[in-house]
Write an enzyme that holds these catalytic residues in place. Structure first.
Site, PDB file in Angstrom:
ATOM      1  N   GLU A 149      18.873   3.307  10.262  1.00 58.74           N
ATOM      2  CA  GLU A 149      17.821   3.723  10.762  1.00 58.74           C
ATOM      3  C   GLU A 149      18.082   4.553  12.164  1.00 58.74           C
ATOM      4  O   GLU A 149      17.195   4.882  12.907  1.00 58.74           O
ATOM      5  CB  GLU A 149      16.792   2.654  11.376  1.00 58.74           C
ATOM      6  CG  GLU A 149      16.260   1.980   9.951  1.00 58.74           C
ATOM      7  CD  GLU A 149      15.418   0.927  10.420  1.00 58.74           C
ATOM      8  OE1 GLU A 149      13.925   0.782  10.539  1.00 58.74           O
ATOM      9  OE2 GLU A 149      15.851  -0.370  10.573  1.00 58.74           O
ATOM     10  N   SER A 186      12.553  -0.293   7.811  1.00 64.88           N
ATOM     11  CA  SER A 186      12.460   1.222   7.273  1.00 64.88           C
ATOM     12  C   SER A 186      12.570   1.075   5.690  1.00 64.88           C
ATOM     13  O   SER A 186      12.687   2.283   5.058  1.00 64.88           O
ATOM     14  CB  SER A 186      13.266   2.340   7.596  1.00 64.88           C
ATOM     15  OG  SER A 186      12.834   2.639   9.046  1.00 64.88           O
ATOM     16  N   SER A 204       3.605   7.491  15.659  1.00 63.23           N
ATOM     17  CA  SER A 204       3.931   6.256  14.981  1.00 63.23           C
ATOM     18  C   SER A 204       2.530   5.255  14.857  1.00 63.23           C
ATOM     19  O   SER A 204       1.945   5.381  16.043  1.00 63.23           O
ATOM     20  CB  SER A 204       5.083   5.466  15.547  1.00 63.23           C
ATOM     21  OG  SER A 204       6.013   6.197  15.427  1.00 63.23           O
TER      22      SER A 204
HETATM   23  N1  ADP Z   1       5.577  -9.133  -1.168  1.00 62.75           N
HETATM   24  C1  ADP Z   1       4.970  -7.880  -1.247  1.00 62.75           C
HETATM   25  N2  ADP Z   1       3.880  -7.365  -1.782  1.00 62.75           N
HETATM   26  C2  ADP Z   1       3.505  -6.031  -1.833  1.00 62.75           C
HETATM   27  N3  ADP Z   1       4.130  -5.056  -1.270  1.00 62.75           N
HETATM   28  C3  ADP Z   1       5.236  -5.607  -0.593  1.00 62.75           C
HETATM   29  C4  ADP Z   1       5.702  -6.766  -0.623  1.00 62.75           C
HETATM   30  N4  ADP Z   1       6.797  -6.797   0.451  1.00 62.75           N
HETATM   31  C5  ADP Z   1       7.080  -5.391   0.746  1.00 62.75           C
HETATM   32  N5  ADP Z   1       6.256  -4.718   0.177  1.00 62.75           N
HETATM   33  C6  ADP Z   1       6.090  -3.123   0.411  1.00 62.75           C
HETATM   34  O1  ADP Z   1       7.372  -2.607   0.818  1.00 62.75           O
HETATM   35  C7  ADP Z   1       7.139  -2.192   2.119  1.00 62.75           C
HETATM   36  C8  ADP Z   1       8.309  -2.467   2.878  1.00 62.75           C
HETATM   37  O2  ADP Z   1       8.458  -3.886   3.042  1.00 62.75           O
HETATM   38  P1  ADP Z   1       8.833  -4.589   4.303  1.00 62.75           P
HETATM   39  O3  ADP Z   1       9.059  -6.137   4.261  1.00 62.75           O
HETATM   40  O4  ADP Z   1       7.769  -4.253   5.215  1.00 62.75           O
HETATM   41  O5  ADP Z   1      10.227  -3.817   4.777  1.00 62.75           O
HETATM   42  P2  ADP Z   1      10.769  -2.918   6.164  1.00 62.75           P
HETATM   43  O6  ADP Z   1      11.067  -4.133   7.019  1.00 62.75           O
HETATM   44  O7  ADP Z   1      11.729  -2.041   5.583  1.00 62.75           O
HETATM   45  O8  ADP Z   1       9.342  -2.212   6.777  1.00 62.75           O
HETATM   46  C9  ADP Z   1       6.014  -2.575   2.617  1.00 62.75           C
HETATM   47  O9  ADP Z   1       5.277  -1.959   3.791  1.00 62.75           O
HETATM   48  C10 ADP Z   1       5.061  -2.761   1.344  1.00 62.75           C
HETATM   49  O10 ADP Z   1       4.768  -1.528   1.057  1.00 62.75           O
END
Ligand code: ADP
Ligand code: MG
Length: 346
Positions: free
Chosen positions: A16, A181, A317
């Site tokens: 990142e 990210s 953001s």
């Molecule tokens: N369990 C889940 N069900 C549905 N969508 C998910 C789920 N986990 C992640 N996502 C999708 O993936 C994206 C990134 O996951 P996230 O856990 O927020 O990771 P990061 O820490 O990289 O942001 C989320 O913003 C969402 O769009």
């Protein structure tokens, strides 16, 4: 009145890195130069530290690192006059080696106040598995998940696949435990995609997490404060792709839409804002965090997704936007964060 000397740390040995350059250059631009004296400290992608004395415009596009004559390479954070003079640090770093407690630990050892969460909260916030365990203990609602270590995957992948299929099912999300990210994250619709997704996630971490898919709206809440934190209005993200991946976060030229305030009932809004504060307190947060939620489209059921202890901080953001809508401008937010750093250090 003498100016407060702020050390902005940017870049970082992290996937990142580029996101940090964007956040940091926005922070630098918005800082009141009458009030603050800035020292910029850059970390390159290999993890080398520099005091950067060149023009701030070169931070955003990464060209600062080529500005040889303005880079001080040989310095120690413990024995350097320029560093000694700094009153407070602002580590604008995202992801591992910056948002995960490592740099926070260094700043603790240096005995300097710094913006944001401490070592423990940063480390927990970075690790999706640890976070889920703490959220569970705090009674926060979340989806089903399984964590897998690489050493066990190497020994018996078939058993792990069976377990995921019976306990989680498809589609499911596969993620490195320590990342952000959306790097290394994939959505698996069948066994083949699951195996590929797991291998991909192991490129980034020795521990991964597999989560049940939630058919959701994505809602985010900004938290600000130390012992008595406040929660912002809520924002919704409508990703431009099937999920909010790296491309839809940073590269698609704003096709993903942020809706602030999120169109949710007062009851759900208040529940989420309370959960956000509970999550922040559960990890022992300080300064700031953005807490992300999923709201099931059909049932309105709320699930906590994650907490980001150094959320994206460009002027477009979500984190600063949420505060803007709550009544704190980007400029005032930075002042507040620096005040909170001193307050925490009292
Ligand atoms: N369990 C889940 N069900 C549905 N969508 C998910 C789920 N986990 C992640 N996502 C999708 O993936 C994206 C990134 O996951 P996230 O856990 O927020 O990771 P990061 O820490 O990289 O942001 C989320 O913003 C969402 O769009
Ligand atoms: Mg996220």
């Amino acid at each position: 009145m003498s100016k407060i000397k702020v050390g902005i740390i940017f870049g970082g040995k992290s996937k990142e890195h580029d996101v940090s350059l964007m956040s940091a250059s926005n922070v630098i631009e918005a800082m009141d130069k009458e009030k603050y004296d800035l020292t910029t400290i850059g970390i390159d992608k290999e993890g080398n530290w520099y005091i950067y004395e060149g023009i701030k415009e070169k931070i955003k596009d990464g060209s600062w690192i080529l500005d040889e004559e303005n880079l001080i390479k040989d310095f120690s954070v413990f024995h350097d006059d320029l560093i000694d003079e700094i009153d407070v640090f602002f580590p604008v770093l995202h992801g591992p080696n910056g948002e995960d407690g490592t740099v926070q630990g260094l700043l603790e050892l240096m005995g300097k106040p710094y913006v944001g969460c401490g070592v423990l909260a940063s480390a927990v916030g970075m690790d999706k598995v640890m976070c889920k365990k703490i959220f569970k203990d705090a009674g926060l609602p979340q989806g089903n998940f399984l964590s897998v270590k690489e050493c066990f995957w190497a020994k018996d992948s078939d058993q792990i696949i069976d377990e995921i299929q019976s306990e989680i099912g498809y589609p499911c999300f596969v993620k490195p435990a320590n990342m952000g990210s959306s790097v290394g994250i994939s959505k698996a619709h069948d066994k083949q995609e699951l195996i590929e997704g797991i291998k991909e996630a192991f490129q980034y971490d020795k521990k991964i997490i597999v989560e049940a898919n939630i058919n959701c709206r994505e809602i985010e809440c900004a938290v600000l404060g130390n012992d008595d934190p406040a929660a912002s209005v809520l924002g919704e993200i409508v990703p431009s792709k099937e999920f909010y991946d790296y491309q839809s976060k940073y590269l698609d030229d704003g096709k993903s839409v942020l809706i602030i305030p999120a169109d949710l009932s007062e009851e759900i809004t208040e529940k989420i804002r309370n959960y956000a504060i509970e999550a922040y307190m559960a990890i022992d947060g300080n300064g700031l965090s953005r807490v992300d939620f999923f709201v099931e489209k059909d049932t309105d059921e709320i699930f906590i997704n994650e907490i980001n202890t150094m959320p994206g901080f460009t002027n477009i953001s979500m984190y600063p936007k949420l505060w803007e809508h709550t009544g704190i401008s980007y400029h005032d937010l930075i002042v507040k964060l620096i005040d909170l750093a001193f307050e925490k250090n009292l």
